[in-house]
Design an enzyme around this catalytic site. Sequence first.
Site, PDB file in Angstrom:
ATOM      1  N   TYR A 107       0.849  -1.190   0.000  1.00  0.00           N
ATOM      2  CA  TYR A 107       0.000   0.000   0.000  1.00  0.00           C
ATOM      3  C   TYR A 107       0.884   1.240   0.000  1.00  0.00           C
ATOM      4  O   TYR A 107       1.506   1.586   0.992  1.00  0.00           O
ATOM      5  CB  TYR A 107      -0.926   0.017   1.211  1.00  0.00           C
ATOM      6  CG  TYR A 107      -1.886  -1.142   1.314  1.00  0.00           C
ATOM      7  CD1 TYR A 107      -2.191  -1.930   0.210  1.00  0.00           C
ATOM      8  CD2 TYR A 107      -2.487  -1.454   2.527  1.00  0.00           C
ATOM      9  CE1 TYR A 107      -3.067  -2.996   0.312  1.00  0.00           C
ATOM     10  CE2 TYR A 107      -3.378  -2.519   2.635  1.00  0.00           C
ATOM     11  CZ  TYR A 107      -3.659  -3.290   1.532  1.00  0.00           C
ATOM     12  OH  TYR A 107      -4.529  -4.359   1.640  1.00  0.00           O
ATOM     13  N   SER A 255     -12.585  -5.326   1.854  1.00  0.00           N
ATOM     14  CA  SER A 255     -13.567  -4.700   0.955  1.00  0.00           C
ATOM     15  C   SER A 255     -14.986  -5.155   1.268  1.00  0.00           C
ATOM     16  O   SER A 255     -15.735  -5.556   0.369  1.00  0.00           O
ATOM     17  CB  SER A 255     -13.242  -4.988  -0.515  1.00  0.00           C
ATOM     18  OG  SER A 255     -12.056  -4.359  -0.908  1.00  0.00           O
ATOM     19  N   PRO A 256     -15.399  -5.107   2.536  1.00  0.00           N
ATOM     20  CA  PRO A 256     -16.734  -5.617   2.891  1.00  0.00           C
ATOM     21  C   PRO A 256     -17.868  -4.796   2.292  1.00  0.00           C
ATOM     22  O   PRO A 256     -19.005  -5.261   2.257  1.00  0.00           O
ATOM     23  CB  PRO A 256     -16.743  -5.534   4.420  1.00  0.00           C
ATOM     24  CG  PRO A 256     -15.769  -4.452   4.754  1.00  0.00           C
ATOM     25  CD  PRO A 256     -14.691  -4.588   3.724  1.00  0.00           C
ATOM     26  N   GLY A 260     -16.595   0.398  -1.562  1.00  0.00           N
ATOM     27  CA  GLY A 260     -17.478   1.554  -1.419  1.00  0.00           C
ATOM     28  C   GLY A 260     -18.787   1.458  -2.173  1.00  0.00           C
ATOM     29  O   GLY A 260     -19.713   2.230  -1.904  1.00  0.00           O
ATOM     30  N   PHE A 261     -18.897   0.518  -3.096  1.00  0.00           N
ATOM     31  CA  PHE A 261     -20.081   0.461  -3.951  1.00  0.00           C
ATOM     32  C   PHE A 261     -21.364   0.225  -3.168  1.00  0.00           C
ATOM     33  O   PHE A 261     -22.407   0.829  -3.457  1.00  0.00           O
ATOM     34  CB  PHE A 261     -19.902  -0.631  -5.007  1.00  0.00           C
ATOM     35  CG  PHE A 261     -21.033  -0.717  -5.990  1.00  0.00           C
ATOM     36  CD1 PHE A 261     -21.154   0.222  -7.010  1.00  0.00           C
ATOM     37  CD2 PHE A 261     -21.981  -1.721  -5.902  1.00  0.00           C
ATOM     38  CE1 PHE A 261     -22.209   0.154  -7.916  1.00  0.00           C
ATOM     39  CE2 PHE A 261     -23.033  -1.794  -6.801  1.00  0.00           C
ATOM     40  CZ  PHE A 261     -23.144  -0.853  -7.813  1.00  0.00           C
TER      41      PHE A 261
END
Length: 381
Positions: A107, A255-256, A260-261
């Site tokens: 990252y 990415s739960p 962000g979707f």
Amino acid sequence: MNNDKMTGRRDFLKTAAAIGAALTINPVFEKINATETAATANMNGNSKIEHRTLGSGKTAMDVSALGFGCMGLTYNRSQSPDKKECIRLIHEAVDRGVTLFDTAIIYGPLNNELLAGEALEPYKNRVNLTTKFGHEVINGKGTGRQDSSRDTVRRYCEDSLKRLRLDSIPLFYQHRYDPNTPIEEVAETINGLMKEGKVQRWGLCEVSADTIRKAHAICPLTAIQSEYHLMHRLVEENGVLDTCNELGIGFVPYSPLNRGFLGGCINEYTVFDSNNDNRQTLPRFQPDAIRANTRIVNELQQFGRKRGMTSSQVALGWLLQKAPWIVPIPGTTKHSHLDENLYALTFDIKPDEWEELETRVSAIDVVGDRYNAEQQKQVGH
């Protein structure tokens, strides 16, 4: 009015305004419910939140039921706040009771570890800061290759300890499987680092059930980290969750909110930063796919509207009720979203209600792969 009440009132108005603005695409009643929900959480402080256990026996780690994914503070999520604001956000998460923070060497590369290490140094005895090795980084740049060879893992460990300002890494994940290094060799390397006190526990990311068993037999695992949410449920089908349950290994969904979707604020006209946002390269985030997949967000919003929940809270709540050894790590750059995410821990929804949601969402075909072909080659081994 005394200062405490004035501060509470200001916090309420600030949070209400932020949540209201973020949810302008939703119906009026949902905006009202979301504002009341997040504002109440902010005013209450909620410094004591539910805890869960990742791993079992000597590998067990007590953590908050929701962690904090640090990646988006500096990497792959468009514009980032300045460092001072990022540190304030991390400190607020600690104050609210979060004890699990997640970063990785890749990252940035490197700058996310540096940020997390600086921000959490005052709290090193209160929190667990986890990181990941595997992606090859040379002269501060990722090469796209994997390297989990013995000497490299040891070097990455030493370098991460310095950047994180730690004497021992609470949980060290292999970020991606290295086809050139048998997983048994990786496990032996980690076992050596654990005996030396440089690593306390270890985990794997995006691997198969067979790889988990091989690694766990050499050096017991504390957690598996893979993508998991209502739009990507592969770990339910490929034996990974069943294996974790059988072996007493925790599971950490990254990415739960599907990058962000599932929060409902991304649409086909959203423009991602070409210099610092990998979503522009992902098939699922192309305009046609976003337009089609918005039907899933609508289902979450409809479910939440009846229960005073935002779609983000519905997505997190669904994961939390799946098993007591599952600990999602949503990330955010906004204080209002931190409030919103943590308040997902307070809802009490019946199992049959969650089953109804699953049925409705499962009836909708997800459009677009989660990764492009090159990235997809790195998962599931």
